[in-house]
Design an enzyme around this catalytic site. Structure first.
Site, PDB file in Angstrom:
ATOM      1  N   PRO A 159       0.827  -1.214   0.000  1.00  0.00           N
ATOM      2  CG  PRO A 159       0.217  -0.784   2.228  1.00  0.00           C
ATOM      3  CD  PRO A 159       1.064  -1.697   1.381  1.00  0.00           C
ATOM      4  CE  LYS A 184      -0.045  -3.157  -7.502  1.00  0.00           C
ATOM      5  NZ  LYS A 184       0.049  -1.704  -7.300  1.00  0.00           N
ATOM      6  N   PRO A 185       4.555  -1.814  -5.750  1.00  0.00           N
ATOM      7  CG  PRO A 185       6.005  -0.003  -6.125  1.00  0.00           C
ATOM      8  CD  PRO A 185       5.658  -1.382  -6.618  1.00  0.00           C
ATOM      9  CB  SER A 238      -8.179  -2.282   1.842  1.00  0.00           C
ATOM     10  OG  SER A 238      -8.293  -2.711   0.500  1.00  0.00           O
ATOM     11  CD  GLU A 259       0.645  -8.574   8.150  1.00  0.00           C
ATOM     12  OE1 GLU A 259      -0.317  -8.121   8.795  1.00  0.00           O
ATOM     13  OE2 GLU A 259       1.539  -9.247   8.652  1.00  0.00           O
ATOM     14  CB  CYS A 293      -2.753  -0.979   9.202  1.00  0.00           C
ATOM     15  SG  CYS A 293      -1.015  -1.331   9.506  1.00  0.00           S
ATOM     16  CD  GLU A 392      -8.187   0.340   7.572  1.00  0.00           C
ATOM     17  OE1 GLU A 392      -8.500  -0.236   6.514  1.00  0.00           O
ATOM     18  OE2 GLU A 392      -7.087   0.186   8.134  1.00  0.00           O
TER      19      GLU A 392
HETATM   20  P1  NAD Z   1      -5.536  -1.091  -1.187  1.00  0.00           P
HETATM   21  O1  NAD Z   1      -6.019  -2.402  -0.707  1.00  0.00           O
HETATM   22  O2  NAD Z   1      -6.442  -0.221  -1.957  1.00  0.00           O
HETATM   23  O3  NAD Z   1      -4.254  -1.290  -2.119  1.00  0.00           O
HETATM   24  C1  NAD Z   1      -3.121  -2.017  -1.656  1.00  0.00           C
HETATM   25  C2  NAD Z   1      -2.336  -2.492  -2.871  1.00  0.00           C
HETATM   26  O4  NAD Z   1      -3.145  -3.417  -3.595  1.00  0.00           O
HETATM   27  C3  NAD Z   1      -1.959  -1.387  -3.853  1.00  0.00           C
HETATM   28  O5  NAD Z   1      -0.663  -1.647  -4.372  1.00  0.00           O
HETATM   29  C4  NAD Z   1      -3.010  -1.551  -4.952  1.00  0.00           C
HETATM   30  O6  NAD Z   1      -2.568  -1.098  -6.225  1.00  0.00           O
HETATM   31  C5  NAD Z   1      -3.174  -3.059  -4.962  1.00  0.00           C
HETATM   32  N1  NAD Z   1      -4.435  -3.538  -5.526  1.00  0.00           N
HETATM   33  C6  NAD Z   1      -5.627  -2.886  -5.619  1.00  0.00           C
HETATM   34  N2  NAD Z   1      -6.538  -3.660  -6.222  1.00  0.00           N
HETATM   35  C7  NAD Z   1      -5.924  -4.834  -6.519  1.00  0.00           C
HETATM   36  C8  NAD Z   1      -6.343  -6.037  -7.140  1.00  0.00           C
HETATM   37  N3  NAD Z   1      -7.582  -6.193  -7.596  1.00  0.00           N
HETATM   38  N4  NAD Z   1      -5.452  -7.039  -7.278  1.00  0.00           N
HETATM   39  C9  NAD Z   1      -4.185  -6.903  -6.829  1.00  0.00           C
HETATM   40  N5  NAD Z   1      -3.722  -5.781  -6.228  1.00  0.00           N
HETATM   41  C10 NAD Z   1      -4.589  -4.763  -6.067  1.00  0.00           C
HETATM   42  O7  NAD Z   1      -4.955  -0.363   0.104  1.00  0.00           O
HETATM   43  P2  NAD Z   1      -4.337   1.101   0.225  1.00  0.00           P
HETATM   44  O8  NAD Z   1      -5.465   2.068   0.131  1.00  0.00           O
HETATM   45  O9  NAD Z   1      -3.177   1.244  -0.699  1.00  0.00           O
HETATM   46  O10 NAD Z   1      -3.733   1.068   1.709  1.00  0.00           O
HETATM   47  C11 NAD Z   1      -4.508   1.213   2.835  1.00  0.00           C
HETATM   48  C12 NAD Z   1      -4.906  -0.134   3.411  1.00  0.00           C
HETATM   49  O11 NAD Z   1      -3.742  -0.913   3.704  1.00  0.00           O
HETATM   50  C13 NAD Z   1      -5.638   0.010   4.730  1.00  0.00           C
HETATM   51  O12 NAD Z   1      -6.727  -0.882   4.755  1.00  0.00           O
HETATM   52  C14 NAD Z   1      -4.596  -0.395   5.753  1.00  0.00           C
HETATM   53  O13 NAD Z   1      -5.107  -0.853   6.978  1.00  0.00           O
HETATM   54  C15 NAD Z   1      -3.858  -1.448   5.028  1.00  0.00           C
HETATM   55  N6  NAD Z   1      -2.529  -1.656   5.621  1.00  0.00           N
HETATM   56  C16 NAD Z   1      -2.334  -2.776   6.391  1.00  0.00           C
HETATM   57  C17 NAD Z   1      -1.089  -2.999   6.990  1.00  0.00           C
HETATM   58  C18 NAD Z   1      -0.829  -4.221   7.826  1.00  0.00           C
HETATM   59  O14 NAD Z   1       0.320  -4.457   8.166  1.00  0.00           O
HETATM   60  N7  NAD Z   1      -1.842  -5.008   8.172  1.00  0.00           N
HETATM   61  C19 NAD Z   1      -0.057  -2.065   6.806  1.00  0.00           C
HETATM   62  C20 NAD Z   1      -0.305  -0.942   6.025  1.00  0.00           C
HETATM   63  C21 NAD Z   1      -1.553  -0.749   5.435  1.00  0.00           C
END
Ligand code: NAD
Length: 506
Positions: A159, A184-185, A238, A259, A293, A392
């Site tokens: 994320p 993939k960031p 997420s 995670e 998170c 969240e």
């Molecule tokens: P997100 O789930 O929208 O995106 C995370 C990653 O997934 C990004 O790189 C995004 O491009 C990718 N992604 C999106 N759709 C996808 C798909 N269909 N297939 C594969 N990859 C896909 O999350 P975000 O908005 O970038 O980050 C915030 C979320 O991350 C929050 O829910 C937060 O709690 C969570 N988070 C959790 C932890 C942990 O350690 N548990 C740590 C940091 C953030």
């Protein structure tokens, strides 16, 4: 604290890092990295398409035999050099992290960057310390031992909230164990992941061991998760996207590490130090603009302390300085984007219908109006089952609710689907011990909230996912266990063969 450089010049060749070199992506789409403090574009690049993912996986597969075949000592030496290379780039990393995320520079320079360097040093050491069961004659007639082997190519997805630390948490345990990786960031924040991979190359880690594909989730992410050349998927993001990733990874029977989101409770018992708890709640709720998170999001305060706690939190929130992320005195930067700010504001606006916004609840004006800023926000009077308590938000918003008995406080703490992190505040060891046992979360802090360390696991339970980052627990997840069993009898007809032919021989 920060060392500036020209991002466009540095990444002129593109935002994909495959087989040790930068190149441009093959997607039709161009993406702009935007400074959320100003709304200005700081770098534009072509996103990764499926062919880039294929090339990155091929590079990682080609590098695997050499890297997996290196001795633990050789991997460890390379990773110590990697830690040193990151340390030398600390100022540039802090600059790029604050630029793309809008984080206050003191957070990037004193938390994100040193934390990532420390993680690298930790996994450099861990590379030489894989542990397992002792070899022994468990059956009497055989010697058994366990090998822990690398899994292959790991496909990781991260994320945007802590891009450098997420790259570190995903890449380091994987490569320490002898795997190679394609990370993939998030497309919003590619810069420090690319710099991280460049530092690996500079340290002598072979080309193809660490690859970065910067693309969208649906285009590059799904292709990476479903890729037949990838043996393991590790995902941080997420819960909603995590479910989709799990479906795709399951279809190709991949090892899966998830995670996911959080909604951390913050439980204050009536014997707690209310001043300490209020400081902890404000720091825990506002770090990284609440885009954490593990952020403190739901404070449950036992009735006798409730009013004093709410007043102290409101006062402290008023002292937090919003401003330019590169001003060393800035406490709170913008959110990652205007879209995220509007999403957070939407939660607060809807909450006005059923709760009280004590402070905040608005974007600042003046010089900050063009950035994605949002004021620290304190909400009271919400019901436990309301959206603001259950969902969240990922912004600088803290909800405070009262409770009466200890039973009630702990039950409320567990009353969301999540289970990533929590804290309990009390001077009574019996109460805190009970809280650590009963709160369903992957981490429970006592009289603090947020600190993390490389030696201890970070990861969730329930809808917050499974899998651990950092620590020896994470390292083990990037290995697979093989049982090796030697016959010690040298007999043609073993004792157990009687189950197939003949009778017991003795
Ligand atoms: P997100 O789930 O929208 O995106 C995370 C990653 O997934 C990004 O790189 C995004 O491009 C990718 N992604 C999106 N759709 C996808 C798909 N269909 N297939 C594969 N990859 C896909 O999350 P975000 O908005 O970038 O980050 C915030 C979320 O991350 C929050 O829910 C937060 O709690 C969570 N988070 C959790 C932890 C942990 O350690 N548990 C740590 C940091 C953030």
């Amino acid at each position: 604290m920060d060392q500036r450089f020209d991002v466009t010049e540095r990444f002129a060749q593109g935002a994909q890092y495959i087989a040790g070199r930068l190149r441009t992506g093959g997607s039709e789409r161009i993406h702009a990295v935007v400074d959320p403090a100003t709304g200005e574009q700081v770098y534009t690049y072509r996103l990764a398409g499926a062919a880039d993912v294929d090339d990155a996986v091929a590079a990682a597969r080609a590098a695997f035999p050499v890297w997996a075949g290196a001795t633990p000592g050789e991997r460890s030496d390379a990773m110590h050099r990697f830690a040193a290379a990151l340390g030398e780039r600390a100022g540039e990393l802090a600059y790029a992290e604050s630029l793309q995320c809008g984080k206050p520079i003191k957070l990037s320079a004193e938390f994100d960057v040193p934390g990532s360097v420390d993680n690298t040093a930790f996994f450099a050491g861990a590379a030489r310390h894989l542990e397992g069961k002792a070899a022994a004659e468990y059956s009497g007639d055989h010697t058994s031992y366990v090998r822990r082997e690398p899994i292959g190519v790991v496909g990781s997805i991260a994320p945007w909230n802590y891009p450098l630390q997420m790259a570190a948490w995903k890449v380091l345990p994987a490569i320490a164990a002898g795997n190679t990786i394609v990370l993939k960031p998030a497309e919003l924040t590619p810069l420090t992941s690319l710099m991280f991979a460049q530092a690996a190359t500079e340290a002598g880690i072979p080309d193809g061991v660490v690859n970065i594909v910067t693309g969208t989730g649906p285009e590059a992410g799904e292709h990476l998760v479903g890729h037949p050349g990838v043996a393991m998927t590790s995902f941080t993001g997420s819960t909603g996207v995590g479910k989709r990733v799990a479906e795709l990874a399951t279809a190709t029977v991949k090892r899966l590490h998830l995670e996911l989101g959080g909604k951390a409770p913050f439980v204050v018992f009536d014997d707690a130090d209310v001043e300490a708890a209020a400081h902890g709640a404000v720091a825990g709720a506002l770090i990284n603009s609440g885009q954490d998170c593990t952020a403190a999001t739901r404070a449950y305060v036992q009735r006798p302390l409730y009013d004093a706690f709410v007043a102290a939190v409101a006062d402290l929130m008023a002292t937090v300085r919003l401003g330019d992320p590169f001003d060393p005195h800035t406490d709170l930067g913008p959110l990652i984007s205007h879209a995220q700010r509007d999403r957070v504001a939407g939660f607060v606006e809807r909450a006005r219908g059923y709760a009280t916004v004590v402070t905040g609840g608005e974007a600042p004006g003046g010089d900050l109006a063009k950035g994605a800023y949002y004021r620290p926000t304190l909400i009271t009077g919400a019901a436990q089952d309301s959206e603001i308590v259950q969902s969240e938000i990922f912004g600088p918003v803290l909800v405070v609710l009262p409770f009466d008995s200890d039973d009630e406080g702990l039950a409320l703490a567990n009353d969301t689907p999540y289970g990533l992190a929590a804290s309990a505040w009390s001077r009574d060891v019996y109460r805190t011990n009970r809280a650590t046992r009963e709160i369903k979360a992957g981490c429970v802090w006592i009289n603090d909230h947020i600190p993390i360390i490389s030696e201890m696991p970070h990861g969730g339970m329930r809808a917050s996912g499974y899998g651990k980052d950092m620590s020896a627990y994470s390292f083990e997840e990037y290995t697979q266990v093989k049982h090796v069993m030697f016959d010690n009898t040298a007999e043609a007809r073993k004792d157990w063969h009687r189950t197939v032919f003949g009778d017991r021989q003795t």
